[in-house]
Motif scaffolding. Structure first.
Motif, short mmCIF file in Angstrom:
data_model
loop_
_atom_site.label_atom_id
_atom_site.label_comp_id
_atom_site.label_asym_id
_atom_site.label_seq_id
_atom_site.Cartn_x
_atom_site.Cartn_y
_atom_site.Cartn_z
N ASP A 26 69.77 -46.46 -18.50
CA ASP A 26 68.35 -46.48 -18.16
C ASP A 26 68.10 -47.32 -16.92
OD1 ASP A 26 67.74 -44.96 -20.39
OD2 ASP A 26 67.35 -46.71 -21.64
N ASN A 27 68.80 -48.42 -16.79
CA ASN A 27 68.59 -49.34 -15.68
C ASN A 27 69.56 -49.12 -14.53
OD1 ASN A 27 66.49 -50.86 -16.75
ND2 ASN A 27 67.91 -52.04 -18.00
N LYS A 28 70.53 -48.27 -14.74
CA LYS A 28 71.60 -48.05 -13.76
C LYS A 28 72.39 -49.34 -13.48
CE LYS A 28 69.47 -44.06 -11.62
NZ LYS A 28 68.49 -43.79 -12.59
N TYR A 29 72.49 -50.18 -14.51
CA TYR A 29 73.31 -51.38 -14.43
C TYR A 29 74.66 -51.07 -15.03
CZ TYR A 29 68.97 -54.05 -13.83
OH TYR A 29 67.78 -54.54 -13.38
N ASN A 30 75.67 -51.82 -14.56
CA ASN A 30 76.92 -51.71 -15.27
C ASN A 30 76.81 -52.60 -16.51
OD1 ASN A 30 77.94 -54.40 -14.80
ND2 ASN A 30 78.49 -53.76 -12.73
N ALA A 36 74.50 -59.67 -18.89
CA ALA A 36 74.00 -60.89 -18.24
C ALA A 36 72.48 -60.93 -18.25
CB ALA A 36 74.53 -60.98 -16.81
N ILE A 37 71.85 -59.82 -17.98
CA ILE A 37 70.38 -59.77 -17.99
C ILE A 37 69.85 -60.04 -19.39
CG2 ILE A 37 68.41 -58.18 -17.80
CD1 ILE A 37 69.89 -56.98 -15.34
#
Length: 135
Positions: A26-30, A36-37
């Motif tokens: 959804d966030n395009k984060y790895n 971490a977030i």
């Protein structure tokens, strides 16, 4: 192995607290960035909850706003932000009513604030002060 267990624990706690409403896709984060977030969100959430309980509504509003900047889809944080903002506005109204000697109105607003946040540690002090002025 311990790091993996720690990550699993953090994600489990995040899900229980509602801090994680999105997946990495959804966030395009790895995954590492997402973890971490969410670790950061959990830390801020604890500060926000403690500030709200202590009656420090400005701090609570600021912390919930930080959470929403990190995850704007966090519905629980959005609701908590609105509740903290309402409490902050009520606390300011109480101070104004008291300052202008509207003790009955201040007492009424104080009761509303107490219903919104029964944990507010300042309630008893305010209540005693207002009872003597209003009575």
């Amino acid at each position: 192995m311990l790091r993996l267990l720690g990550v699993y624990f953090i994600l489990t706690i995040s899900l229980l607290h509602g801090a994680v409403d999105q997946t990495p896709e959804d966030n395009k984060y790895n995954v590492r960035e997402w973890i971490a977030i969410n670790e950061q969100i959990i830390q801020i959430l604890h500060r926000a909850e403690a500030a709200f309980a202590a009656g420090d509504y400005t701090e609570a509003v600021d912390n919930y706003a930080q959470i929403l900047k990190l995850n704007s889809n966090d519905l629980k944080a959005r609701d908590a932000y609105q509740q903290a903002l309402k409490a902050k506005n009520l606390a300011e109204l109480i101070q104004n009513e008291y300052q202008f000697s509207n003790y009955q109105d201040a007492l009424s607003s104080l009761k509303e604030l107490q219903q919104l946040n029964p944990q507010d540690r300042n309630f008893q002090d305010y209540f005693i002060k207002f009872i003597f002025k209003a009575g």
